[in-house]
Structure formats: C-alpha cells, structure tokens
Scaffold this motif. Structure first.
Motif, PDB file in Angstrom:
ATOM      1  N   THR A  25      -3.895  13.116 -13.198  1.00  0.00           N
ATOM      2  CA  THR A  25      -4.749  12.343 -12.301  1.00  0.00           C
ATOM      3  C   THR A  25      -3.885  11.431 -11.422  1.00  0.00           C
ATOM      4  OG1 THR A  25      -4.986  10.475 -13.825  1.00  0.00           O
ATOM      5  CG2 THR A  25      -6.534  12.320 -14.080  1.00  0.00           C
ATOM      6  N   PRO A  26      -4.442  10.926 -10.319  1.00  0.00           N
ATOM      7  CA  PRO A  26      -3.669   9.967  -9.511  1.00  0.00           C
ATOM      8  C   PRO A  26      -3.176   8.774 -10.324  1.00  0.00           C
ATOM      9  CG  PRO A  26      -5.578  10.728  -8.276  1.00  0.00           C
ATOM     10  CD  PRO A  26      -5.709  11.295  -9.656  1.00  0.00           C
ATOM     11  N   LEU A  27      -4.019   8.282 -11.260  1.00  0.00           N
ATOM     12  CA  LEU A  27      -3.585   7.174 -12.101  1.00  0.00           C
ATOM     13  C   LEU A  27      -2.422   7.601 -12.991  1.00  0.00           C
ATOM     14  CD1 LEU A  27      -4.027   4.282 -13.221  1.00  0.00           C
ATOM     15  CD2 LEU A  27      -5.599   5.295 -14.883  1.00  0.00           C
ATOM     16  N   GLY A  28      -2.522   8.783 -13.600  1.00  0.00           N
ATOM     17  CA  GLY A  28      -1.457   9.263 -14.469  1.00  0.00           C
ATOM     18  C   GLY A  28      -0.156   9.464 -13.722  1.00  0.00           C
ATOM     19  N   LEU A  29      -0.236  10.021 -12.506  1.00  0.00           N
ATOM     20  CA  LEU A  29       0.977  10.259 -11.718  1.00  0.00           C
ATOM     21  C   LEU A  29       1.654   8.947 -11.347  1.00  0.00           C
ATOM     22  CD1 LEU A  29      -0.356  13.113  -9.395  1.00  0.00           C
ATOM     23  CD2 LEU A  29       1.181  13.351 -11.360  1.00  0.00           C
ATOM     24  N   ARG A  30       0.874   7.971 -10.909  1.00  0.00           N
ATOM     25  CA  ARG A  30       1.461   6.671 -10.543  1.00  0.00           C
ATOM     26  C   ARG A  30       2.034   5.973 -11.779  1.00  0.00           C
ATOM     27  NH1 ARG A  30       2.216   6.680  -5.039  1.00  0.00           N
ATOM     28  NH2 ARG A  30       0.237   6.937  -3.921  1.00  0.00           N
ATOM     29  N   ALA A  87     -10.088   4.484 -15.996  1.00  0.00           N
ATOM     30  CA  ALA A  87     -10.527   4.444 -14.593  1.00  0.00           C
ATOM     31  C   ALA A  87      -9.332   4.214 -13.673  1.00  0.00           C
ATOM     32  CB  ALA A  87     -11.621   3.407 -14.399  1.00  0.00           C
ATOM     33  N   HIS A  88      -9.240   3.028 -13.057  1.00  0.00           N
ATOM     34  CA  HIS A  88      -8.167   2.752 -12.102  1.00  0.00           C
ATOM     35  C   HIS A  88      -7.065   1.875 -12.688  1.00  0.00           C
ATOM     36  CE1 HIS A  88     -11.170  -0.444 -11.891  1.00  0.00           C
ATOM     37  NE2 HIS A  88     -10.235  -1.254 -11.444  1.00  0.00           N
ATOM     38  N   LYS A  89      -7.079   1.683 -14.025  1.00  0.00           N
ATOM     39  CA  LYS A  89      -6.076   0.847 -14.671  1.00  0.00           C
ATOM     40  C   LYS A  89      -5.416   1.612 -15.814  1.00  0.00           C
ATOM     41  CE  LYS A  89      -8.325  -3.589 -13.697  1.00  0.00           C
ATOM     42  NZ  LYS A  89      -8.673  -4.925 -14.246  1.00  0.00           N
ATOM     43  N   SER A  90      -4.169   1.244 -16.102  1.00  0.00           N
ATOM     44  CA  SER A  90      -3.494   1.852 -17.250  1.00  0.00           C
ATOM     45  C   SER A  90      -2.594   0.819 -17.912  1.00  0.00           C
ATOM     46  CB  SER A  90      -2.667   3.068 -16.821  1.00  0.00           C
ATOM     47  OG  SER A  90      -1.601   2.679 -15.965  1.00  0.00           O
ATOM     48  N   TRP A  91      -2.356   1.068 -19.205  1.00  0.00           N
ATOM     49  CA  TRP A  91      -1.464   0.221 -19.988  1.00  0.00           C
ATOM     50  C   TRP A  91      -0.553   1.126 -20.795  1.00  0.00           C
ATOM     51  CZ3 TRP A  91      -6.669  -0.443 -19.387  1.00  0.00           C
ATOM     52  CH2 TRP A  91      -7.085  -1.613 -18.751  1.00  0.00           C
ATOM     53  N   VAL A  92       0.758   0.875 -20.707  1.00  0.00           N
ATOM     54  CA  VAL A  92       1.742   1.651 -21.443  1.00  0.00           C
ATOM     55  C   VAL A  92       2.509   0.711 -22.353  1.00  0.00           C
ATOM     56  CG1 VAL A  92       3.731   3.187 -21.300  1.00  0.00           C
ATOM     57  CG2 VAL A  92       1.966   3.266 -19.519  1.00  0.00           C
ATOM     58  N   SER A  93       2.519   1.019 -23.641  1.00  0.00           N
ATOM     59  CA  SER A  93       3.299   0.236 -24.590  1.00  0.00           C
ATOM     60  C   SER A  93       4.701   0.833 -24.668  1.00  0.00           C
ATOM     61  CB  SER A  93       2.633   0.251 -25.971  1.00  0.00           C
ATOM     62  OG  SER A  93       3.296  -0.628 -26.843  1.00  0.00           O
ATOM     63  N   LEU A  94       5.694  -0.025 -24.497  1.00  0.00           N
ATOM     64  CA  LEU A  94       7.090   0.393 -24.482  1.00  0.00           C
ATOM     65  C   LEU A  94       7.830  -0.334 -25.594  1.00  0.00           C
ATOM     66  CD1 LEU A  94       7.665   0.093 -20.635  1.00  0.00           C
ATOM     67  CD2 LEU A  94       7.349   2.206 -21.907  1.00  0.00           C
ATOM     68  N   GLU A  95       8.576   0.418 -26.381  1.00  0.00           N
ATOM     69  CA  GLU A  95       9.371  -0.189 -27.457  1.00  0.00           C
ATOM     70  C   GLU A  95      10.836  -0.199 -27.048  1.00  0.00           C
ATOM     71  OE1 GLU A  95      10.351   1.024 -31.959  1.00  0.00           O
ATOM     72  OE2 GLU A  95       8.247   0.490 -31.575  1.00  0.00           O
ATOM     73  N   GLY A  96      11.435  -1.388 -27.102  1.00  0.00           N
ATOM     74  CA  GLY A  96      12.824  -1.558 -26.741  1.00  0.00           C
ATOM     75  C   GLY A  96      13.713  -1.714 -27.959  1.00  0.00           C
ATOM     76  N   SER A 105       1.521  -2.894 -17.386  1.00  0.00           N
ATOM     77  CA  SER A 105       0.137  -2.754 -16.917  1.00  0.00           C
ATOM     78  C   SER A 105       0.134  -2.428 -15.434  1.00  0.00           C
ATOM     79  CB  SER A 105      -0.658  -4.027 -17.183  1.00  0.00           C
ATOM     80  OG  SER A 105      -0.012  -5.158 -16.629  1.00  0.00           O
ATOM     81  N   LEU A 106      -0.771  -1.539 -15.049  1.00  0.00           N
ATOM     82  CA  LEU A 106      -0.817  -1.030 -13.679  1.00  0.00           C
ATOM     83  C   LEU A 106      -2.258  -0.948 -13.215  1.00  0.00           C
ATOM     84  CD1 LEU A 106       1.197   1.948 -12.235  1.00  0.00           C
ATOM     85  CD2 LEU A 106      -1.295   1.996 -12.111  1.00  0.00           C
ATOM     86  N   THR A 107      -2.489  -1.324 -11.972  1.00  0.00           N
ATOM     87  CA  THR A 107      -3.807  -1.203 -11.350  1.00  0.00           C
ATOM     88  C   THR A 107      -3.660  -0.531 -10.002  1.00  0.00           C
ATOM     89  OG1 THR A 107      -4.588  -3.240 -12.415  1.00  0.00           O
ATOM     90  CG2 THR A 107      -5.856  -2.438 -10.526  1.00  0.00           C
ATOM     91  N   LEU A 108      -4.461   0.496  -9.761  1.00  0.00           N
ATOM     92  CA  LEU A 108      -4.504   1.140  -8.446  1.00  0.00           C
ATOM     93  C   LEU A 108      -5.560   0.469  -7.583  1.00  0.00           C
ATOM     94  CD1 LEU A 108      -4.350   4.966  -9.239  1.00  0.00           C
ATOM     95  CD2 LEU A 108      -2.463   3.388  -8.800  1.00  0.00           C
ATOM     96  N   ASP A 109      -5.303   0.421  -6.278  1.00  0.00           N
ATOM     97  CA  ASP A 109      -6.368  -0.030  -5.385  1.00  0.00           C
ATOM     98  C   ASP A 109      -7.146   1.189  -4.910  1.00  0.00           C
ATOM     99  OD1 ASP A 109      -5.031   1.141  -3.223  1.00  0.00           O
ATOM    100  OD2 ASP A 109      -5.231  -0.626  -1.959  1.00  0.00           O
ATOM    101  N   SER A 110      -8.099   0.981  -4.038  1.00  0.00           N
ATOM    102  CA  SER A 110      -8.998   2.070  -3.653  1.00  0.00           C
ATOM    103  C   SER A 110      -8.312   3.150  -2.829  1.00  0.00           C
ATOM    104  CB  SER A 110     -10.196   1.508  -2.872  1.00  0.00           C
ATOM    105  OG  SER A 110      -9.760   0.770  -1.752  1.00  0.00           O
ATOM    106  N   THR A 111      -7.097   2.902  -2.349  1.00  0.00           N
ATOM    107  CA  THR A 111      -6.350   3.929  -1.603  1.00  0.00           C
ATOM    108  C   THR A 111      -5.470   4.755  -2.524  1.00  0.00           C
ATOM    109  OG1 THR A 111      -4.424   2.521  -1.158  1.00  0.00           O
ATOM    110  CG2 THR A 111      -6.276   2.367   0.379  1.00  0.00           C
TER     111      THR A 111
END
Length: 435
Positions: A25-30, A87-96, A105-111
C-alpha cells in the motif's frame, strides 16, 4: 504509539520485517522507505528526501533533515520488531543495541506524502486484563482522568465500567463529532449536499492537525472530502469550514440533540481557530474570555474574527481551565457516538458511515468488530480517545478515555493513552471474554 500484543510488556513479532516488506500500500511503501533511511547501508542526503515529504515538513528543518536522520542512525543498528499500519498512520518498533527499543511513527497527508516522521523511545503500555488493571494504568500523579465502557443492545445501555464518567472534561478534537452530527442533519434535511463546496479563506484557516490550512486562498473543496478530513484526519481547518457552512447555531442545536448533559458548557460553540486565537494570542483576550458571560464571549468572538495571528510555536501553557476547550463527560461522548452511528444508518448515501469508520485509531479485528468508529482529541494538557465498536450481532461497545493536567508533560503525546485503549479492546473485556 505502539499497541503491544496482550499479555506482554514489549512485544516482538518475528514476522514484523516480512509484514513490512509485504505491505504494498502507499502507507507500507512510504514506511518501508522511512525505515530504510535508518537501516540502509548509507546515510541519506537532503536531495534524497524532498520527493517523499510534504514541503512544510522540510521547511521546518532549514538546516536539512538529513542531519536529524544521521543522528537517528547513530542509535542503531536497528532490527524491526513490530509493524502496525492503521489507515494513514504507521508505527514501527525498532530494537537497537543492548535491546533498547524505539518507535518510528509516520503519518501520510492526503496527497500520500509524509507529513509526520518521528523517532522516540517506545512507550510500553502494561497489560490490561481487568478493570483494576485499567485503573492502575491511568492513575498518574497530577493527571485527572475518567473512563467509561458501556454496552448497548437495542435500546438498553449498561455501564460495564465507569470512573467519573459524569464529570465534564476538556476533550480537544472530539468536538468534531457534534459538527459531524450537525452536517448529517443538514444533509438529511436537504439544505446541504455532499457535493457542495466550501472555500478556504484566511479568516477560516486554522493550525494543524490536518493539511487543509496549506491550501491556497480560494481553493474550493467538496463537503464530503472536507468532512472526511475533519473526522479521519482531525483536520482543524476542515472543521472550521464545516462550522462556517452550517452556522454556529446549527452546531449548538446538535449539541442538545446529541444528548449533552450541560449544553451551556459548549455555548458559544468554538471553532479551533477561535480557541487558538484566544488561548495563545493577545493575553487580554484570554482574560476577557475567562471573565465574560455567554453574551460577552459571543461579542469577543465577533471582534477577533479575521486571519489567524497565532502560530503553532506559540502554543504552550494549558488553557482548558479557562473554558478554552470543548467540555464533555464520558457519557456525553458515548451519547454523541451512538447518535452518529444512527445517523449513518439513516444516511442512504453511505457517506456518514464511510467517514466515521475511515480511521479506527488502533488495529481492529474486522471480523470481531465489523463496525469501528473512533475519534481522538488533544490540546495542551488534554488527551482523549473514544471508540464505538459493533459486533456481528449488532451489539455496541463504547470505550471513552479522558485525561487532563495543568502540565502538558504529564499527558505526553497520546501514545500511552491510545495504547491503553488498544489494550482494552484486545483484552476481551468488552465482550466478557477477557484473556
């Protein structure tokens, strides 16, 4: 925000990287592109970034965003341990190194471009298997809170859990539920059509959240798209455009029809523009608002009408104790959510239901909850989240969580409260099948 799997304080999904890689999806790709900024073999240059972000994001980093990313990379190397798209938001947990975990955390706008990209320490919410667990999670020094969990079958509503659910509290953007009710009523009455248009003007331009404030003056936007952004993306300018279209009186009538326990608390019904302008603009306006009765407050709103003078950087001290917010009890929120779902059932176009269910706030099992309505709200010192979930038999469960404090730092950015809501939903407490 990270919603952990029930029964663990810090979930690790062995298939998290595979889930992210498989999301086309566009969200997944971004999101995958953003993760690779931190995990790829070389640090990005600023010229690598411009095509993926809205211009206003990069404008906030005049020295270049690549330097920020380079600092983030220094916390690695990272392994993806969880991926949550909603939907238009995603959260990725990263272990260092040494097991230190962060959330991207990422949010897409309507474009489809990235509007928000942030890396911070992971906020872990404790397991919630009982109502006592919920109380322990929400009981924090300096924070006032309330909670309601209600079950509705047919015309009968019962409280499964309630803590100060009759107490009016500031709610931030959940006021947009009343705007949506007023709009649904206007459409049903034929005075507004979904394909009518609203026009962006300087007097109606507000501050984020949302992206409509960046549209050029004179831009015309369909009512349906504007309402979608108002609810799904909590766009403040969209909400102010809808209120201007309907009129303040119509929204105040919707407050009464929506079952608010004390409608005078929402008179005059403020726009987001007005809250920003009075709350963080000229100090004399705030003092006048605090001292005035309803008529005096309406006169003040007439005088301050005009283009916004407040910037986002001006927001700081909390103002909700001055009545500069939208005060609703948890029961008030539950009643307007229920009324909106009924509006959606009556709306033959399907637009109301589509708008209400566009963004569920947390990952939702659609087989378990075929209908999920969500709204969040925040302001300095204020945080709230509410859900109405309907099971396959048509039984509805409403969850309302509210927090306020005099110090914004005690509230945080909402990751914890949203996580608690996700814990309750996943726990089985709503339907009596707690795991």
């Amino acid at each position: 925000m990270m919603i952990d799997l029930p029964g663990s304080d810090a979930s690790v999904r062995p298939d998290a990287q595979a889930a992210l890689d498989a999301d086309g999806t566009p969200l997944g790709l971004r999101t995958r592109w953003a993760v690779e900024l931190l995990t790829g073999p070389r640090a990005p240059q600023d010229e690598d970034l411009s095509g993926n972000f809205v211009p206003v994001f990069l404008a906030r980093h005049p020295q270049g965003f690549a330097a920020t990313v380079e600092g983030w990379r220094g916390l690695g190397p990272f392994t993806v341990t969880d991926y949550q798209p909603v939907a238009h938001k995603s959260w990725v947990s990263l272990e260092g190194p040494a097991g230190v975990r962060s959330t991207l955390s990422l949010t897409l706008d309507s474009t489809g471009l990235i509007r928000v990209l942030h890396l911070g320490p992971e906020v872990v919410t404790p397991p919630v298997r009982t109502w006592d667990d919920l109380e322990r999670a929400l009981e924090q020094p300096g924070v006032t809170w309330s909670a309601l969990v209600a079950r509705t079958e047919g015309s009968v509503t019962e409280a499964l859990y309630a803590k100060d659910a009759d107490r009016p509290m500031p709610n931030g953007s959940s006021y947009k539920l009343y705007l949506m009710r007023a709009l649904a009523e206007a459409v049903a009455a034929g005075s507004v059509r979904w394909d009518d248009e609203v026009t962006v003007t300087p007097d109606l331009r507000s501050l984020p959240t949302g992206d409509m404030q960046e549209l050029p003056d004179g831009t015309r936007v369909p009512v349906r798209e504007t309402a979608y952004k108002m609810i799904a993306m909590s766009d403040n300018t969209a909400a102010d455009l809808i209120q201007d279209l309907l009129g303040r009186d119509a929204v105040e009538r919707a407050v009464v029809a929506g079952g608010h326990s004390d409608p005078a608390l929402l008179r005059p019904f403020l726009t987001s523009h007005e809250v920003f302008e009075i709350g963080w603009g000229a100090p004399e306006h705030r003092a006048e608002w605090t001292a005035a009765d309803e008529d005096g407050r309406r006169r003040l709103l007439e005088r301050i009408a005009g283009p916004m003078t407040v910037r986002g950087s001006d927001l700081g001290p909390t103002v909700h104790r001055s009545g500069l917010d939208w005060h609703m009890s948890a029961w008030d929120v539950a009643r307007v959510l229920g009324a909106l779902v009924e509006d959606g059932i009556r709306d033959t176009s399907g637009a109301v239901d589509e708008i209400l269910t566009a963004y569920p706030g947390v990952p939702i099992d659609s087989a378990r909850w075929p209908r999920a309505v969500f709204k969040g709200g925040s302001c300095p010192g204020v945080m709230m989240f509410c859900w109405l979930l309907e099971d396959p038999d048509g039984v509805r469960y409403t969850l309302v969580l509210q927090q306020c404090a005099d110090d914004q730092k005690l509230i945080g950015d909402g990751q914890f409260l949203r996580g608690v809501g996700g814990r309750v939903i996943e726990s089985g407490l709503l339907s009596g099948t707690s795991r």
